[in-house]
Design a protein around this motif. Structure first.
Motif, short mmCIF file in Angstrom:
data_model
loop_
_atom_site.label_atom_id
_atom_site.label_comp_id
_atom_site.label_asym_id
_atom_site.label_seq_id
_atom_site.Cartn_x
_atom_site.Cartn_y
_atom_site.Cartn_z
N MET A 1 19.86 -33.12 14.08
CA MET A 1 19.94 -31.88 14.78
C MET A 1 18.56 -31.52 15.33
SD MET A 1 21.29 -28.28 13.38
CE MET A 1 22.82 -28.00 14.17
N ALA A 2 18.52 -30.97 16.49
CA ALA A 2 17.27 -30.62 17.15
C ALA A 2 16.72 -29.31 16.59
CB ALA A 2 17.49 -30.48 18.65
N ASP A 3 15.40 -29.22 16.62
CA ASP A 3 14.75 -27.98 16.18
C ASP A 3 14.91 -26.91 17.24
OD1 ASP A 3 13.88 -29.13 13.81
OD2 ASP A 3 11.98 -29.80 14.72
N ILE A 4 15.08 -25.68 16.78
CA ILE A 4 15.19 -24.55 17.70
C ILE A 4 13.78 -24.12 18.07
CG2 ILE A 4 15.97 -22.19 17.98
CD1 ILE A 4 18.22 -22.84 16.00
N VAL A 5 13.53 -23.98 19.36
CA VAL A 5 12.20 -23.63 19.85
C VAL A 5 12.28 -22.31 20.60
CG1 VAL A 5 10.33 -24.34 21.37
CG2 VAL A 5 11.60 -26.06 20.09
N ASN A 6 11.42 -21.39 20.22
CA ASN A 6 11.31 -20.13 20.93
C ASN A 6 10.47 -20.40 22.19
OD1 ASN A 6 10.66 -17.58 21.89
ND2 ASN A 6 10.63 -16.69 19.82
N LEU A 7 11.08 -20.31 23.35
CA LEU A 7 10.39 -20.68 24.58
C LEU A 7 9.21 -19.76 24.88
CD1 LEU A 7 13.44 -21.54 26.85
CD2 LEU A 7 11.91 -23.09 25.61
N ARG A 8 9.31 -18.48 24.53
CA ARG A 8 8.21 -17.55 24.76
C ARG A 8 6.98 -17.97 23.94
NH1 ARG A 8 6.72 -13.40 21.62
NH2 ARG A 8 8.67 -13.52 20.49
N GLN A 9 7.20 -18.30 22.67
CA GLN A 9 6.09 -18.72 21.83
C GLN A 9 5.53 -20.07 22.28
OE1 GLN A 9 7.69 -18.66 17.88
NE2 GLN A 9 7.24 -16.47 17.59
N ALA A 10 6.39 -20.97 22.71
CA ALA A 10 5.93 -22.28 23.19
C ALA A 10 5.09 -22.13 24.44
CB ALA A 10 7.13 -23.18 23.47
N ARG A 11 5.50 -21.23 25.35
CA ARG A 11 4.74 -21.01 26.57
C ARG A 11 3.36 -20.41 26.25
NH1 ARG A 11 8.39 -18.15 29.08
NH2 ARG A 11 7.56 -16.16 28.41
N LYS A 12 3.32 -19.45 25.33
CA LYS A 12 2.05 -18.85 24.95
C LYS A 12 1.13 -19.86 24.26
CE LYS A 12 3.49 -14.04 24.57
NZ LYS A 12 3.56 -12.87 23.68
N GLN A 13 1.72 -20.70 23.42
CA GLN A 13 0.93 -21.71 22.73
C GLN A 13 0.34 -22.71 23.72
OE1 GLN A 13 3.17 -23.94 19.85
NE2 GLN A 13 1.34 -24.59 18.74
N LYS A 14 1.11 -23.07 24.73
CA LYS A 14 0.63 -24.00 25.76
C LYS A 14 -0.51 -23.35 26.56
CE LYS A 14 2.11 -26.78 29.66
NZ LYS A 14 3.21 -27.13 30.57
N ALA A 15 -0.38 -22.06 26.86
CA ALA A 15 -1.44 -21.34 27.60
C ALA A 15 -2.71 -21.27 26.76
CB ALA A 15 -0.96 -19.94 27.97
N ARG A 16 -2.57 -21.00 25.46
CA ARG A 16 -3.74 -20.95 24.58
C ARG A 16 -4.44 -22.30 24.52
NH1 ARG A 16 -0.18 -18.48 20.62
NH2 ARG A 16 -0.22 -16.25 21.02
N ALA A 17 -3.67 -23.37 24.45
CA ALA A 17 -4.25 -24.72 24.41
C ALA A 17 -5.00 -25.02 25.71
CB ALA A 17 -3.15 -25.75 24.17
N GLY A 18 -4.44 -24.58 26.83
CA GLY A 18 -5.12 -24.79 28.12
C GLY A 18 -6.43 -24.02 28.20
N LYS A 19 -6.42 -22.77 27.71
CA LYS A 19 -7.65 -21.97 27.72
C LYS A 19 -8.70 -22.57 26.80
CE LYS A 19 -5.64 -17.52 28.95
NZ LYS A 19 -5.40 -16.13 28.53
N GLU A 20 -8.28 -23.08 25.65
CA GLU A 20 -9.21 -23.72 24.72
C GLU A 20 -9.82 -24.97 25.34
OE1 GLU A 20 -11.69 -24.56 21.78
OE2 GLU A 20 -10.55 -22.69 21.97
N GLN A 21 -9.04 -25.73 26.08
CA GLN A 21 -9.54 -26.92 26.76
C GLN A 21 -10.59 -26.53 27.80
OE1 GLN A 21 -9.03 -30.09 26.11
NE2 GLN A 21 -10.27 -30.79 27.81
N THR A 22 -10.31 -25.49 28.58
CA THR A 22 -11.26 -25.02 29.59
C THR A 22 -12.54 -24.53 28.92
OG1 THR A 22 -9.42 -24.36 31.01
CG2 THR A 22 -11.57 -23.42 31.52
N ALA A 23 -12.39 -23.79 27.83
CA ALA A 23 -13.56 -23.27 27.11
C ALA A 23 -14.39 -24.42 26.55
CB ALA A 23 -13.11 -22.35 25.98
N SER A 24 -13.74 -25.44 26.06
CA SER A 24 -14.45 -26.60 25.53
C SER A 24 -15.26 -27.29 26.64
CB SER A 24 -13.46 -27.57 24.92
OG SER A 24 -14.11 -28.72 24.47
#
Length: 69
Positions: A1-24
């Motif tokens: 069975m597939a894991d349930i993913v909250n799309l809002r949280q996934a989108r925010k997490q992806k944005a945070r990762a992108g900002k961290e990459q830019t900051a790095s």
């Protein structure tokens, strides 16, 4: 069975990762800490005061003769 993913949280997490990459990348490009900048500024100020204090003429005086008119 597939894991349930909250799309809002996934989108925010992806944005945070992108900002961290830019900051790095920016840290790599501009990589001086505030302490290093202050240290360099203090050293430059100290050397400027040292040179100014050992001038033969004070900065307000001029060595050019006046016209005498």
């Amino acid at each position: 069975m597939a894991d349930i993913v909250n799309l809002r949280q996934a989108r925010k997490q992806k944005a945070r990762a992108g900002k961290e990459q830019t900051a790095s990348e920016n840290r790599t490009l501009h990589g001086r800490t505030k302490a290093e900048k202050q240290r360099d500024r203090l050293i430059a100020d100290k050397s400027a005061r040292f040179v100014a204090g050992h001038r033969r003429e004070k900065s307000g005086e001029t060595s050019e003769p006046s016209d005498g008119q």
